[in-house]
Design a protein around this motif. Structure first.
Motif, mmCIF file in Angstrom:
data_model
loop_
_atom_site.group_PDB
_atom_site.id
_atom_site.type_symbol
_atom_site.label_atom_id
_atom_site.label_comp_id
_atom_site.label_asym_id
_atom_site.label_seq_id
_atom_site.Cartn_x
_atom_site.Cartn_y
_atom_site.Cartn_z
ATOM 1 N N ARG A 55 114.008 53.369 44.891
ATOM 2 C CA ARG A 55 114.848 52.769 45.641
ATOM 3 C C ARG A 55 115.723 53.341 44.495
ATOM 4 O O ARG A 55 116.793 53.562 44.742
ATOM 5 C CB ARG A 55 115.451 52.057 46.359
ATOM 6 C CG ARG A 55 116.091 52.452 46.985
ATOM 7 C CD ARG A 55 116.589 51.333 48.558
ATOM 8 N NE ARG A 55 115.443 51.377 49.510
ATOM 9 C CZ ARG A 55 115.829 51.039 50.888
ATOM 10 N NH1 ARG A 55 116.807 50.570 50.945
ATOM 11 N NH2 ARG A 55 114.782 50.902 51.838
ATOM 12 N N ALA A 56 115.263 52.420 43.118
ATOM 13 C CA ALA A 56 116.250 52.756 41.945
ATOM 14 C C ALA A 56 116.254 53.774 41.780
ATOM 15 O O ALA A 56 117.789 54.249 41.066
ATOM 16 C CB ALA A 56 115.733 51.962 41.489
ATOM 17 N N ILE A 57 115.170 54.667 41.851
ATOM 18 C CA ILE A 57 115.199 56.192 40.986
ATOM 19 C C ILE A 57 115.905 57.270 41.746
ATOM 20 O O ILE A 57 117.033 58.008 41.469
ATOM 21 C CB ILE A 57 113.624 56.479 41.475
ATOM 22 C CG1 ILE A 57 113.327 55.752 39.859
ATOM 23 C CG2 ILE A 57 113.633 58.157 40.421
ATOM 24 C CD1 ILE A 57 113.277 56.448 38.379
ATOM 25 N N ARG A 58 116.041 56.381 43.033
ATOM 26 C CA ARG A 58 117.153 56.941 44.388
ATOM 27 C C ARG A 58 118.171 57.457 43.744
ATOM 28 O O ARG A 58 119.107 58.639 44.124
ATOM 29 C CB ARG A 58 116.857 56.947 45.055
ATOM 30 C CG ARG A 58 114.487 58.191 46.036
ATOM 31 C CD ARG A 58 115.206 57.832 47.358
ATOM 32 N NE ARG A 58 114.850 56.431 48.359
ATOM 33 C CZ ARG A 58 113.982 55.878 48.102
ATOM 34 N NH1 ARG A 58 112.541 56.150 47.882
ATOM 35 N NH2 ARG A 58 114.167 54.559 49.024
ATOM 36 N N ALA A 59 118.687 56.146 43.950
ATOM 37 C CA ALA A 59 119.847 55.711 43.611
ATOM 38 C C ALA A 59 120.160 56.402 42.351
ATOM 39 O O ALA A 59 122.211 56.953 42.036
ATOM 40 C CB ALA A 59 120.354 54.478 43.792
ATOM 41 N N ASN B 31 112.714 56.283 33.159
ATOM 42 C CA ASN B 31 111.511 56.008 34.236
ATOM 43 C C ASN B 31 110.336 54.543 34.125
ATOM 44 O O ASN B 31 110.170 53.243 35.028
ATOM 45 C CB ASN B 31 110.994 56.992 34.864
ATOM 46 C CG ASN B 31 110.409 57.392 36.131
ATOM 47 O OD1 ASN B 31 110.219 56.824 36.989
ATOM 48 N ND2 ASN B 31 108.947 57.425 36.011
ATOM 49 N N LYS B 32 109.354 54.238 33.056
ATOM 50 C CA LYS B 32 109.584 53.709 32.952
ATOM 51 C C LYS B 32 110.015 52.353 32.713
ATOM 52 O O LYS B 32 109.471 51.121 33.600
ATOM 53 C CB LYS B 32 108.510 53.810 31.195
ATOM 54 C CG LYS B 32 107.824 54.783 31.493
ATOM 55 C CD LYS B 32 106.808 55.133 29.927
ATOM 56 C CE LYS B 32 105.646 56.075 30.177
ATOM 57 N NZ LYS B 32 104.827 56.292 28.446
ATOM 58 N N PHE B 33 111.185 52.162 32.612
ATOM 59 C CA PHE B 33 112.437 50.924 31.660
ATOM 60 C C PHE B 33 112.709 50.235 33.415
ATOM 61 O O PHE B 33 111.611 49.922 33.587
ATOM 62 C CB PHE B 33 113.454 50.750 31.327
ATOM 63 C CG PHE B 33 113.521 49.520 31.267
ATOM 64 C CD1 PHE B 33 113.790 48.986 30.772
ATOM 65 C CD2 PHE B 33 115.552 49.971 31.823
ATOM 66 C CE1 PHE B 33 113.784 47.658 30.363
ATOM 67 C CE2 PHE B 33 115.983 48.602 31.559
ATOM 68 C CZ PHE B 33 115.204 47.435 31.423
ATOM 69 N N VAL B 34 112.838 51.682 34.395
ATOM 70 C CA VAL B 34 112.743 51.072 35.884
ATOM 71 C C VAL B 34 111.145 50.302 36.457
ATOM 72 O O VAL B 34 111.212 50.188 37.007
ATOM 73 C CB VAL B 34 114.015 51.983 36.675
ATOM 74 C CG1 VAL B 34 113.710 52.060 38.405
ATOM 75 C CG2 VAL B 34 114.946 52.600 36.031
ATOM 76 N N TRP B 35 110.514 50.738 36.479
ATOM 77 C CA TRP B 35 109.600 50.886 36.972
ATOM 78 C C TRP B 35 108.344 50.179 36.481
ATOM 79 O O TRP B 35 108.147 49.047 36.940
ATOM 80 C CB TRP B 35 107.652 51.667 36.895
ATOM 81 C CG TRP B 35 108.459 52.766 38.123
ATOM 82 C CD1 TRP B 35 109.246 54.010 37.863
ATOM 83 C CD2 TRP B 35 107.839 52.824 39.192
ATOM 84 N NE1 TRP B 35 108.770 54.384 38.878
ATOM 85 C CE2 TRP B 35 108.345 54.194 39.652
ATOM 86 C CE3 TRP B 35 106.947 52.357 40.043
ATOM 87 C CZ2 TRP B 35 107.764 54.454 41.232
ATOM 88 C CZ3 TRP B 35 106.787 52.158 41.833
ATOM 89 C CH2 TRP B 35 107.134 53.006 41.951
#
Length: 104
Positions: free
Chosen positions: A73-77, A98-102
């Motif tokens: 959901r963060a990536i979509r936001a 992307n790696k940091f968010v995941w």
């Protein structure tokens, strides 16, 4: 024009000598001039990638989201925010971001 009883600003009187002009139509020749300007615009041959740094308040977008769905959901936001701010649909999230968010 609708009249209301007790209206504070009455309708201004139009002089009888002047003919009424249509309000919705552009002046004659304006359409041709607009088309000429649009066709003379040179097309961009190559598109260079644009990068910008923004701070996105993700807590606002991920409020009351279960832990398993937070990263997608963060990536979509992030994609939605970038599309809105940069006015394009071609959004590519950097691998490090992307790696940091995941990871969190």
């Amino acid at each position: 024009w609708l009249k209301r009883q007790g209206s504070a600003c009455p309708r201004p009187a139009r002089p009888a000598a002047q003919p009424r002009q249509p309000r919705c139509r552009p002046p004659p020749g304006a359409e041709a001039a607009a088309m000429a300007k649009a066709t003379k615009k040179p097309a961009r041959k190559t598109q260079d990638p644009v990068t910008r740094d923004y701070t996105i308040h993700l807590h606002k977008y991920l409020h009351k989201t279960q832990f398993k769905k937070r990263a997608p959901r963060a990536i979509r936001a992030i994609r939605r925010f970038a599309a809105k701010v940069m006015m394009t649909q071609d959004i590519r999230v950097d691998t490090k971001l992307n790696k940091f968010v995941w990871s969190n």
